[in-house]
Design an enzyme around this catalytic site. Structure first.
Site, mmCIF file in Angstrom:
data_model
loop_
_atom_site.group_PDB
_atom_site.id
_atom_site.type_symbol
_atom_site.label_atom_id
_atom_site.label_comp_id
_atom_site.label_asym_id
_atom_site.label_seq_id
_atom_site.Cartn_x
_atom_site.Cartn_y
_atom_site.Cartn_z
ATOM 1 N N ASP A 197 -41.205 1.751 -31.693
ATOM 2 C CA ASP A 197 -40.556 1.565 -32.989
ATOM 3 C C ASP A 197 -41.154 0.576 -33.810
ATOM 4 O O ASP A 197 -40.742 0.372 -34.825
ATOM 5 C CB ASP A 197 -39.175 1.222 -32.522
ATOM 6 C CG ASP A 197 -38.303 2.119 -31.932
ATOM 7 O OD1 ASP A 197 -38.240 3.339 -32.356
ATOM 8 O OD2 ASP A 197 -37.260 1.780 -31.169
ATOM 9 N N ASP B 193 -37.949 11.582 -33.385
ATOM 10 C CA ASP B 193 -38.079 10.205 -34.041
ATOM 11 C C ASP B 193 -39.571 9.499 -34.349
ATOM 12 O O ASP B 193 -39.859 8.813 -35.345
ATOM 13 C CB ASP B 193 -37.142 9.018 -33.716
ATOM 14 C CG ASP B 193 -35.873 9.688 -32.851
ATOM 15 O OD1 ASP B 193 -36.128 10.769 -32.338
ATOM 16 O OD2 ASP B 193 -34.827 8.900 -32.616
HETATM 17 N N1 GLY Z 1 -34.818 6.317 -33.821
HETATM 18 C C1 GLY Z 1 -33.576 6.149 -33.628
HETATM 19 C C2 GLY Z 1 -32.404 7.052 -33.784
HETATM 20 O O1 GLY Z 1 -32.519 7.870 -34.821
HETATM 21 O O2 GLY Z 1 -31.059 6.796 -33.456
#
Ligand code: GLY
Length: 421
Positions: free
Chosen positions: A139, A201
């Site tokens: 992240d 993601d």
């Molecule tokens: N990246 C985490 C979400 O979209 O919840």
């Protein structure tokens, strides 16, 4: 606060001036027909939104919330249903959403020119420089680019360059060449999966790698980003161009072991925000690479996403439960896609595609700015009605900081596009 101007009115002004600009372009060079087409799309579009009002609403909300958020070691993440103020997370929790509030402030500075938002953005960016060394999850791109990346690009904070390059190098340590993707999560945090996990993601984190490769970082960062995008394109989508959420790969052979979900309704269901990350991700990868295969793919994902939307342009949290009117919406997915569409509309060649994407972006933004989705007068956020992880029982019908971030990014992109025309 500025007066509220309807963009239709400003379009008349732009049209008058465009005839002159168009004449000049054709007199001296006719090599850029695509730009002229985009200008036509912007000025002739059928959907109108009150852009200035929507920007003013954002600034109004920031005037209320920024003075409340005084502890800079905490970062706003969500507003629970029926609450009005931001719930915050500590800096040392290394939460993926930590960079979005400074990112919002950078965009607020960009669209209003108000120096006070720049000062606030700097204060709230510089508290987490240490994040540049995060290697425990993927992240870091989500965390560093909205804050430090926007600081560099919007705020001209050139001193952020080394922090961003270090962050990109940290992210690159998670790339597994056997698989061809960056590993998203640690297995300890997610015991369901034993090997190399990549979630859709993760596409968003690639922007940090592209930026670093272009700004003095190692060129291999570019190759890693492209490889990740190619591998994900090959494995992460069904034949109907919808996305799975979580893929587990064999760390040695690179084979796909299984396709699952964490935040969707079911392993094989179509989680709306996952599709939104795909739309945004491949639009951005095309922007960075200019490789046509990524543009074609971004269009396919977008066309699918748009075909699944309800009348108000804001999806249910999972497309496969959308038949049930009691299921909650996810405004964050809508905001992510609105922002991507504004870029995508300028990349595609065909005028009808440009119009379709531009008008879809406007329709989404109009809906998000309406009383149904706006937080103005109700809570401290720009937007209401997002869903983070219903499958896990949390963040159901709440305000989410990343919904606000992609919303203000979309407004900022739209404003820039209209000013260019
Ligand atoms: N990246 C985490 C979400 O979209 O919840």
């Amino acid at each position: 606060m500025k007066n509220h101007l309807n963009v239709i009115h400003s379009a008349h002004f732009v049209i008058k001036n465009l005839s002159l600009i168009g004449l000049l372009i054709c007199t001296f060079s006719c090599k850029e027909p695509k730009k002229e087409l985009v200008a036509e799309v912007v000025t002739n579009n059928k959907v109108s939104i009150d852009l200035e009002k929507q920007i003013d609403d954002c600034e109004f909300q920031l005037e209320i919330t920024v003075p409340k958020l005084t502890d800079l070691t905490k970062h706003p993440r969500l507003i629970e249903t029926n609450e009005t103020t931001w719930e915050q997370v500590d800096n040392d929790e290394l939460i993926w959403t930590s960079g979005f509030y400074p990112g919002i402030l950078w965009y607020a500075y960009n669209i209003t020119g108000n120096k006070k938002w720049k000062d606030e953005a700097i204060k709230r960016t510089e508290v987490f420089e240490d994040y540049k060394n995060i290697k425990v999850h993927h992240d870091i791109g989500f965390m560093m680019f909205p804050a430090y990346g926007n600081g560099f690009i919007i705020g001209d904070k050139k001193e952020y360059k080394d922090i961003l390059i270090t962050s990109a190098n940290s992210l690159a340590t998670r790339f597994n060449p056997n698989v061809g993707t960056i590993k998203s999560w640690s297995n300890k945090m997610h015991p369901r999966w034993k090997q190399h996990i990549t979630i859709i993601d993760n596409m968003l984190n690639l922007e940090l790698l592209f930026w670093a490769a272009k700004n003095g970082g190692d060129k291999k960062l570019y190759d890693i980003a492209v490889k990740h995008a190619e591998t994900t394109m090959k494995n992460h989508f069904r034949t109907d161009c919808t996305s799975w959420h979580v893929l587990e790969y064999d760390s040695i052979s690179g084979a796909v072991l299984n396709r699952h979900t964490k935040q969707g309704y079911a392993d094989d269901s179509r989680w709306s925000r996952g599709q939104a990350w795909g739309v945004y991700g491949y639009t951005m990868v095309y922007k960075e690479t200019k490789d046509k295969k990524f543009l074609d793919f971004a269009q396919k994902l977008t066309n699918k996403y748009l075909s699944l939307l309800p009348e108000d342009m804001v999806p249910c949290w999972d497309f496969d439960v959308a038949n049930n009117p009691k299921e909650e919406k996810d405004a964050s997915a809508a905001a992510i896609v609105a922002s991507a569409l504004i870029d995508l509309g300028t990349f595609v060649e065909k005028k009808e595609d440009q119009e379709r994407y531009y008008n879809a972006a406007l329709k989404i933004l109009k809906s998000l700015g309406s009383d149904k989705y706006s937080g103005v007068g109700k809570t401290d956020s720009f937007l209401l009605h997002s869903t983070g992880a219903k499958s896990l029982g949390w963040e159901i019908d709440v305000a989410l900081i990343y919904a606000d971030y992609y919303y203000i990014e979309a407004l900022s992109r739209l404003k820039t596009l209209q000013e260019q025309k």
